[in-house]
Design a protein around this motif. Structure first.
Motif, PDB file in Angstrom:
ATOM      1  N   ASN A 110      17.067 -22.244  13.938  1.00  0.00           N
ATOM      2  CA  ASN A 110      15.749 -22.681  14.410  1.00  0.00           C
ATOM      3  C   ASN A 110      15.114 -21.560  15.228  1.00  0.00           C
ATOM      4  OD1 ASN A 110      13.543 -23.844  15.675  1.00  0.00           O
ATOM      5  ND2 ASN A 110      14.580 -25.780  16.088  1.00  0.00           N
ATOM      6  N   LYS A 111      13.980 -21.072  14.758  1.00  0.00           N
ATOM      7  CA  LYS A 111      13.326 -19.937  15.415  1.00  0.00           C
ATOM      8  C   LYS A 111      12.794 -20.278  16.806  1.00  0.00           C
ATOM      9  CE  LYS A 111      12.085 -17.705  11.050  1.00  0.00           C
ATOM     10  NZ  LYS A 111      12.978 -18.594  10.262  1.00  0.00           N
ATOM     11  N   ASN A 112      12.661 -21.559  17.101  1.00  0.00           N
ATOM     12  CA  ASN A 112      12.153 -21.972  18.411  1.00  0.00           C
ATOM     13  C   ASN A 112      13.267 -22.262  19.418  1.00  0.00           C
ATOM     14  OD1 ASN A 112       9.405 -21.897  17.557  1.00  0.00           O
ATOM     15  ND2 ASN A 112       9.704 -23.874  16.533  1.00  0.00           N
ATOM     16  N   SER A 113      14.526 -22.129  18.983  1.00  0.00           N
ATOM     17  CA  SER A 113      15.656 -22.424  19.876  1.00  0.00           C
ATOM     18  C   SER A 113      16.009 -21.213  20.723  1.00  0.00           C
ATOM     19  CB  SER A 113      16.872 -22.865  19.063  1.00  0.00           C
ATOM     20  OG  SER A 113      17.234 -21.857  18.129  1.00  0.00           O
ATOM     21  N   ASN A 114      16.641 -21.483  21.870  1.00  0.00           N
ATOM     22  CA  ASN A 114      17.050 -20.384  22.743  1.00  0.00           C
ATOM     23  C   ASN A 114      18.479 -19.949  22.408  1.00  0.00           C
ATOM     24  OD1 ASN A 114      18.862 -22.191  24.097  1.00  0.00           O
ATOM     25  ND2 ASN A 114      17.186 -22.897  25.406  1.00  0.00           N
ATOM     26  N   ALA A 115      18.978 -18.933  23.122  1.00  0.00           N
ATOM     27  CA  ALA A 115      20.291 -18.353  22.822  1.00  0.00           C
ATOM     28  C   ALA A 115      21.404 -19.389  22.969  1.00  0.00           C
ATOM     29  CB  ALA A 115      20.555 -17.152  23.724  1.00  0.00           C
ATOM     30  N   ARG A 116      21.337 -20.211  24.004  1.00  0.00           N
ATOM     31  CA  ARG A 116      22.381 -21.229  24.226  1.00  0.00           C
ATOM     32  C   ARG A 116      22.397 -22.242  23.087  1.00  0.00           C
ATOM     33  NH1 ARG A 116      22.684 -26.225  26.720  1.00  0.00           N
ATOM     34  NH2 ARG A 116      24.691 -26.713  27.700  1.00  0.00           N
ATOM     35  N   GLU A 117      21.216 -22.687  22.681  1.00  0.00           N
ATOM     36  CA  GLU A 117      21.129 -23.664  21.591  1.00  0.00           C
ATOM     37  C   GLU A 117      21.624 -23.065  20.273  1.00  0.00           C
ATOM     38  OE1 GLU A 117      17.239 -26.191  23.205  1.00  0.00           O
ATOM     39  OE2 GLU A 117      16.970 -24.388  21.979  1.00  0.00           O
ATOM     40  N   ARG A 118      21.330 -21.813  20.051  1.00  0.00           N
ATOM     41  CA  ARG A 118      21.772 -21.158  18.821  1.00  0.00           C
ATOM     42  C   ARG A 118      23.292 -21.004  18.800  1.00  0.00           C
ATOM     43  NH1 ARG A 118      17.117 -16.599  17.334  1.00  0.00           N
ATOM     44  NH2 ARG A 118      15.363 -18.036  17.567  1.00  0.00           N
ATOM     45  N   THR A 119      23.856 -20.671  19.945  1.00  0.00           N
ATOM     46  CA  THR A 119      25.310 -20.529  20.026  1.00  0.00           C
ATOM     47  C   THR A 119      25.993 -21.864  19.749  1.00  0.00           C
ATOM     48  OG1 THR A 119      25.123 -18.729  21.631  1.00  0.00           O
ATOM     49  CG2 THR A 119      27.240 -19.864  21.506  1.00  0.00           C
ATOM     50  N   LEU A 146      22.134  -7.347  13.591  1.00  0.00           N
ATOM     51  CA  LEU A 146      20.984  -8.212  13.342  1.00  0.00           C
ATOM     52  C   LEU A 146      21.328  -9.684  13.583  1.00  0.00           C
ATOM     53  CD1 LEU A 146      19.264  -6.771  10.122  1.00  0.00           C
ATOM     54  CD2 LEU A 146      18.251  -7.000  12.388  1.00  0.00           C
ATOM     55  N   THR A 147      22.447 -10.137  13.003  1.00  0.00           N
ATOM     56  CA  THR A 147      22.819 -11.545  13.161  1.00  0.00           C
ATOM     57  C   THR A 147      23.176 -11.858  14.614  1.00  0.00           C
ATOM     58  OG1 THR A 147      25.110 -11.044  12.514  1.00  0.00           O
ATOM     59  CG2 THR A 147      23.625 -11.780  10.787  1.00  0.00           C
ATOM     60  N   TYR A 148      23.845 -10.910  15.282  1.00  0.00           N
ATOM     61  CA  TYR A 148      24.201 -11.118  16.689  1.00  0.00           C
ATOM     62  C   TYR A 148      22.946 -11.167  17.554  1.00  0.00           C
ATOM     63  CZ  TYR A 148      27.277 -10.754  20.779  1.00  0.00           C
ATOM     64  OH  TYR A 148      27.966 -10.996  21.948  1.00  0.00           O
ATOM     65  N   SER A 149      21.972 -10.334  17.210  1.00  0.00           N
ATOM     66  CA  SER A 149      20.713 -10.312  17.948  1.00  0.00           C
ATOM     67  C   SER A 149      19.932 -11.599  17.724  1.00  0.00           C
ATOM     68  CB  SER A 149      19.870  -9.101  17.526  1.00  0.00           C
ATOM     69  OG  SER A 149      20.528  -7.887  17.840  1.00  0.00           O
ATOM     70  N   ILE A 150      20.024 -12.146  16.509  1.00  0.00           N
ATOM     71  CA  ILE A 150      19.382 -13.436  16.235  1.00  0.00           C
ATOM     72  C   ILE A 150      19.997 -14.513  17.128  1.00  0.00           C
ATOM     73  CG2 ILE A 150      19.147 -15.281  14.511  1.00  0.00           C
ATOM     74  CD1 ILE A 150      18.877 -13.080  12.383  1.00  0.00           C
ATOM     75  N   THR A 151      21.313 -14.474  17.261  1.00  0.00           N
ATOM     76  CA  THR A 151      22.011 -15.453  18.105  1.00  0.00           C
ATOM     77  C   THR A 151      21.584 -15.333  19.566  1.00  0.00           C
ATOM     78  OG1 THR A 151      23.943 -15.348  16.649  1.00  0.00           O
ATOM     79  CG2 THR A 151      24.270 -16.307  18.835  1.00  0.00           C
ATOM     80  N   LYS A 152      21.498 -14.104  20.049  1.00  0.00           N
ATOM     81  CA  LYS A 152      21.186 -13.859  21.463  1.00  0.00           C
ATOM     82  C   LYS A 152      19.689 -13.828  21.760  1.00  0.00           C
ATOM     83  CE  LYS A 152      25.506 -13.462  22.610  1.00  0.00           C
ATOM     84  NZ  LYS A 152      26.150 -14.519  23.436  1.00  0.00           N
ATOM     85  N   THR A 153      18.858 -13.906  20.719  1.00  0.00           N
ATOM     86  CA  THR A 153      17.396 -13.850  20.806  1.00  0.00           C
ATOM     87  C   THR A 153      16.889 -12.539  21.412  1.00  0.00           C
ATOM     88  OG1 THR A 153      17.214 -14.923  22.982  1.00  0.00           O
ATOM     89  CG2 THR A 153      17.283 -16.374  21.055  1.00  0.00           C
ATOM     90  N   LYS A 154      17.701 -11.515  21.354  1.00  0.00           N
ATOM     91  CA  LYS A 154      17.295 -10.186  21.825  1.00  0.00           C
ATOM     92  C   LYS A 154      18.240  -9.165  21.191  1.00  0.00           C
ATOM     93  CE  LYS A 154      20.200 -10.421  25.971  1.00  0.00           C
ATOM     94  NZ  LYS A 154      20.232 -10.355  27.450  1.00  0.00           N
ATOM     95  N   LEU A 155      17.870  -7.904  21.242  1.00  0.00           N
ATOM     96  CA  LEU A 155      18.722  -6.872  20.656  1.00  0.00           C
ATOM     97  C   LEU A 155      20.074  -6.850  21.368  1.00  0.00           C
ATOM     98  CD1 LEU A 155      19.074  -4.517  18.683  1.00  0.00           C
ATOM     99  CD2 LEU A 155      18.126  -3.002  20.440  1.00  0.00           C
ATOM    100  N   SER A 156      21.149  -7.118  20.605  1.00  0.00           N
ATOM    101  CA  SER A 156      22.494  -7.178  21.161  1.00  0.00           C
ATOM    102  C   SER A 156      23.464  -6.549  20.168  1.00  0.00           C
ATOM    103  CB  SER A 156      22.908  -8.629  21.443  1.00  0.00           C
ATOM    104  OG  SER A 156      21.977  -9.262  22.300  1.00  0.00           O
ATOM    105  N   PHE A 157      24.529  -5.939  20.690  1.00  0.00           N
ATOM    106  CA  PHE A 157      25.481  -5.244  19.837  1.00  0.00           C
ATOM    107  C   PHE A 157      26.863  -5.896  19.925  1.00  0.00           C
ATOM    108  CE2 PHE A 157      22.214  -2.221  21.069  1.00  0.00           C
ATOM    109  CZ  PHE A 157      21.852  -1.679  19.848  1.00  0.00           C
ATOM    110  N   PRO A 158      27.434  -6.297  18.786  1.00  0.00           N
ATOM    111  CA  PRO A 158      28.778  -6.904  18.796  1.00  0.00           C
ATOM    112  C   PRO A 158      29.828  -5.897  19.228  1.00  0.00           C
ATOM    113  CG  PRO A 158      28.046  -6.501  16.542  1.00  0.00           C
ATOM    114  CD  PRO A 158      26.871  -6.218  17.425  1.00  0.00           C
ATOM    115  N   ASN A 159      30.850  -6.389  19.907  1.00  0.00           N
ATOM    116  CA  ASN A 159      31.914  -5.540  20.420  1.00  0.00           C
ATOM    117  C   ASN A 159      33.096  -5.552  19.458  1.00  0.00           C
ATOM    118  OD1 ASN A 159      33.810  -4.132  21.845  1.00  0.00           O
ATOM    119  ND2 ASN A 159      33.818  -5.481  23.633  1.00  0.00           N
TER     120      ASN A 159
END
Length: 222
Positions: free
Chosen positions: A104-113, A180-193
């Motif tokens: 859901n494009k309107n959801s926040n990072a917590r909701e997406r997780t 890209l997928t991790y950034s979608i989850t976090k709703t911002k540019l993020s890099f998986p470890n």
């Protein structure tokens, strides 16, 4: 919780047209990279961009094809299992295609997780229940992840095992896509470890022991 997957709700013609547009966009991006290379004399630039483009568009081409030929099965929109081989089933989280069409494009990072975790649990439950029904409780389920830690894995009947080298190489090759997928989850540019990448496996019978806990957690996330 109803989990729609709007890509597969399209007609076959609509799916093919969407994939065609993705391929055209990828070719345009590659052409632009060639123009930039000649304009800046950075002739190596297209060779850097090409693998990135391929990794990004690959799920839109490969995944629907693999699904159609039943080489993979969706047990939830963000939970995929490969066809059984030697009583071993490899599982995967959702692809970039799935993230684009289910998050859901309107959801926040917590909701997406929470949504992603719900998918993982729902998919795992459906898979082990199907295998239980078919008297395949000795089958082994295996997955490689950078999201699930060892403590969580143990709670659902999975144990850390020797690193799956092929899966690790696939993850490394697909790092731009995972970003890209991790950034979608976090709703911002993020890099998986990648230091958290691990392979887990367990018998279906061991996972079924934890079925009650999985059901409770699924209901809580819903």
């Amino acid at each position: 919780m109803n989990i729609p997957h709007s890509f597969y709700s399209k007609t076959k013609q609509q799916q093919r047209f969407f994939i065609f547009k993705i391929i055209c966009l990828a070719l345009l991006c590659f052409f632009i990279s060639i123009v930039i290379a000649y304009a800046t004399t950075l002739y190596f630039f297209p060779f850097i961009i090409l693998p990135v483009i391929i990794s990004i568009i690959a799920p839109f081409i490969d995944v629907p094809s693999l699904k159609a030929t039943k080489k993979i099965t969706y047990y939830a929109p963000l939970f995929i299992a490969e066809k059984e081989k030697n009583k071993r089933i490899k599982i995967h989280g959702g692809t970039f295609l799935d993230y684009c069409f289910t998050i859901n494009k309107n959801s926040n990072a917590r909701e997406r997780t929470r949504f992603i975790l719900y998918n993982y649990i729902e998919g795992l439950l459906k898979l082990v229940e199907e295998l239980e029904t078919n008297s395949k409780t000795q089958y082994i389920i295996q997955g490689t992840s950078y999201i699930i830690n060892e403590r969580t894995a143990n709670k659902i009947g999975l144990k850390r095992t020797k690193q799956d080298g092929i899966q690790l190489l696939i993850l490394l090759f697909n790092y731009p896509l995972l970003t890209l997928t991790y950034s979608i989850t976090k709703t911002k540019l993020s890099f998986p470890n990648y230091r958290t990448v691990a392979t887990y496996e367990g018998k279906v019978s061991d996972i079924l022991v934890h079925k009650k806990s999985l059901l409770l957690l699924r209901d809580k996330l819903s």
